[in-house]
Design an enzyme around this catalytic site. Sequence first.
Site, PDB file in Angstrom:
ATOM      1  N   HIS A   1      -9.879  29.167 -11.820  1.00  0.00           N
ATOM      2  CA  HIS A   1     -10.128  27.854 -11.202  1.00  0.00           C
ATOM      3  C   HIS A   1     -11.459  27.855 -10.443  1.00  0.00           C
ATOM      4  CE1 HIS A   1      -6.328  26.062 -12.195  1.00  0.00           C
ATOM      5  NE2 HIS A   1      -5.613  26.919 -11.482  1.00  0.00           N
TER       6      HIS A   1
ATOM      7  N   GLY B   1       0.824  -1.205   0.000  1.00  0.00           N
ATOM      8  CA  GLY B   1       0.000   0.000   0.000  1.00  0.00           C
ATOM      9  C   GLY B   1       0.854   1.249   0.000  1.00  0.00           C
ATOM     10  N   PRO B   2       0.227   2.424  -0.145  1.00  0.00           N
ATOM     11  CA  PRO B   2       0.967   3.688  -0.190  1.00  0.00           C
ATOM     12  C   PRO B   2       1.728   3.952   1.107  1.00  0.00           C
ATOM     13  CG  PRO B   2      -1.341   3.970  -0.845  1.00  0.00           C
ATOM     14  CD  PRO B   2      -1.222   2.610  -0.266  1.00  0.00           C
ATOM     15  N   PRO B   3       2.733   4.832   1.065  1.00  0.00           N
ATOM     16  CA  PRO B   3       3.474   5.182   2.283  1.00  0.00           C
ATOM     17  C   PRO B   3       2.565   5.855   3.312  1.00  0.00           C
ATOM     18  CG  PRO B   3       4.630   5.942   0.321  1.00  0.00           C
ATOM     19  CD  PRO B   3       3.283   5.494  -0.130  1.00  0.00           C
ATOM     20  N   GLY B   4       2.841   5.598   4.588  1.00  0.00           N
ATOM     21  CA  GLY B   4       2.138   6.290   5.663  1.00  0.00           C
ATOM     22  C   GLY B   4       0.783   5.728   6.016  1.00  0.00           C
TER      23      GLY B   4
ATOM     24  N   THR C   1       3.745  -0.670   9.142  1.00  0.00           N
ATOM     25  CA  THR C   1       4.642  -1.001  10.258  1.00  0.00           C
ATOM     26  C   THR C   1       3.863  -1.131  11.560  1.00  0.00           C
ATOM     27  OG1 THR C   1       6.433   0.199   9.153  1.00  0.00           O
ATOM     28  CG2 THR C   1       6.728  -0.287  11.481  1.00  0.00           C
TER      29      THR C   1
ATOM     30  N   HIS D   1      -5.779  34.117 -12.310  1.00  0.00           N
ATOM     31  CA  HIS D   1      -5.558  32.674 -12.460  1.00  0.00           C
ATOM     32  C   HIS D   1      -6.432  31.883 -11.467  1.00  0.00           C
ATOM     33  CE1 HIS D   1      -2.875  29.145 -13.395  1.00  0.00           C
ATOM     34  NE2 HIS D   1      -3.333  28.763 -12.221  1.00  0.00           N
ATOM     35  N   GLU D   2      -6.391  32.276 -10.192  1.00  0.00           N
ATOM     36  CA  GLU D   2      -7.147  31.529  -9.170  1.00  0.00           C
ATOM     37  C   GLU D   2      -8.654  31.710  -9.340  1.00  0.00           C
ATOM     38  OE1 GLU D   2      -5.655  29.380  -7.516  1.00  0.00           O
ATOM     39  OE2 GLU D   2      -3.633  30.075  -7.999  1.00  0.00           O
TER      40      GLU D   2
END
Length: 499
Positions: A340, A110-113, A117, A336-337
């Site tokens: 969006h 799976g993805p990190p984090g 562990t 620009h923003e």
Amino acid sequence: MPRWTKEVLIGFVPVLLIFLAFIGVNIIPVLLVVALVGVLTLMKMRGGIAVGASADRKRKKKGPGKLTFDEIGGQDHPKEELMEALTFLIRHEEIQKFGIRPLKGILLTGPPGTGKTLLAKAASQYTDSVFVAASGSEFVEMYVGVGAGRIRDLFHDARNQATKENKKSAVIFIDEIDVIGGKREGGQQREYDQTLNQLLTEMDGIYNSDCPRILLIAATNRKEMLDSALLRPGRFDRHIQVDLPDKKGRKHILEIHAKNKPLAEAVNMDKIAEESFGFSGAQLESVMNEAAIYMMREDKQEIEQRHISMAIDKVMMGEKTDRESTTEEKRRVAIHELGHAIMAEVVRPGSVSQVALSPRGQALGYVRHNPQQEQYLYTKSFLEEQIMIALGGAASEEIYYGGRSTGSSNDFEQALNIVQTMMKSGLTSLGIINIEMVTTEELMRENNVVLEALMSRTRDVLEQHHNVFDQSLEILLGEETLSGDQFRCLFRESSLLPA
């Protein structure tokens, strides 16, 4: 012995040999003795490397602490699969009656984090086993045979430690196993191959002795790189996918990390779980930690909702910077923003949470969106709308300035990734394809066709809403921040004005 003894000897011995040769003493026997001592010292150092690694593991075997599965949030399905596999280790005598072979290895991918562990540590606590942890990089060495020796030491030490502590089982955890378990290639034998071969041999011989029983748990986020001999049944019997948590899982993780922090009563964990869409467990822990830091900066006694929202922005985009922009640059960023934001509000009404001009990380401004619903399947129209939102900034610059700027590079990267997803899913004019069998020229041609068509649609939509730019631009430049409600109010008022 003083630290400088070695340096003195290194300097003194050559001088002594030169002096003896100068006065006529035959130094050849002396040189032979020095060479023999050097070879023996080198061999001792090579052996010491493996011994040192074994000693490091002994320090690790003191245990991972009292971590239980209840303390790991957001991974209910992986926990259930892992606990079922661990039951075979606990109820060994019972499963023998049914002819069930114990599992030898469990691979967490799976993805990190995401907590791979942590799951391994909780596994040792659940089974009351000795826990031995190692990283794949510990077995990589330039000297031939050292990595294989370390693998032997790892299993030998686990058995010895279990016997010494009167435990019936031991859990060995190898993180980043792709370092030593990568696909073997034909031709010259590599040190990595010897290390992998030794690991395969140890896994095949795990149950030569009934007690103590050994369970190997490994973790990787690059499963596709592992050798097929390692992945086959009888070695890693279970492959458990540890994905990013959903909304319910994110809330559970946030609550775990909030236990030791002073939260205000008004804090809404459901809202935070929504806002942190796509975050891993490690990122959620960082969010709560950064929120506590913001609280401390302001000399507050409790973490408020805004502190956590600020922390989410920081984890997602980085800390605010002191970068000073020119007036013209600031105006261009605002246009620009707004591009969006307008596109987002047109295709998904109510989705804009904030429009900001404050530099954060590498961005000179950003639009924050309200959390989207948990979704795992995407239609062609949904993906096209996502691309149009990403292209909104560049399209608005073209309308007002006649050209684009470097500020659109991340937007284009996002758009290209979505187009690639569409092509892999058979949602473009290429039809159903194996993307590896299509030439680069064909892929680039399809990219251009899709993006040019969507860019044209985006410009048309933004030109139809030019009044929103006119109404919002000066307010955004003055206040530097527009909340979602403010922006929607301006959007509705502007839409009522004549074109």
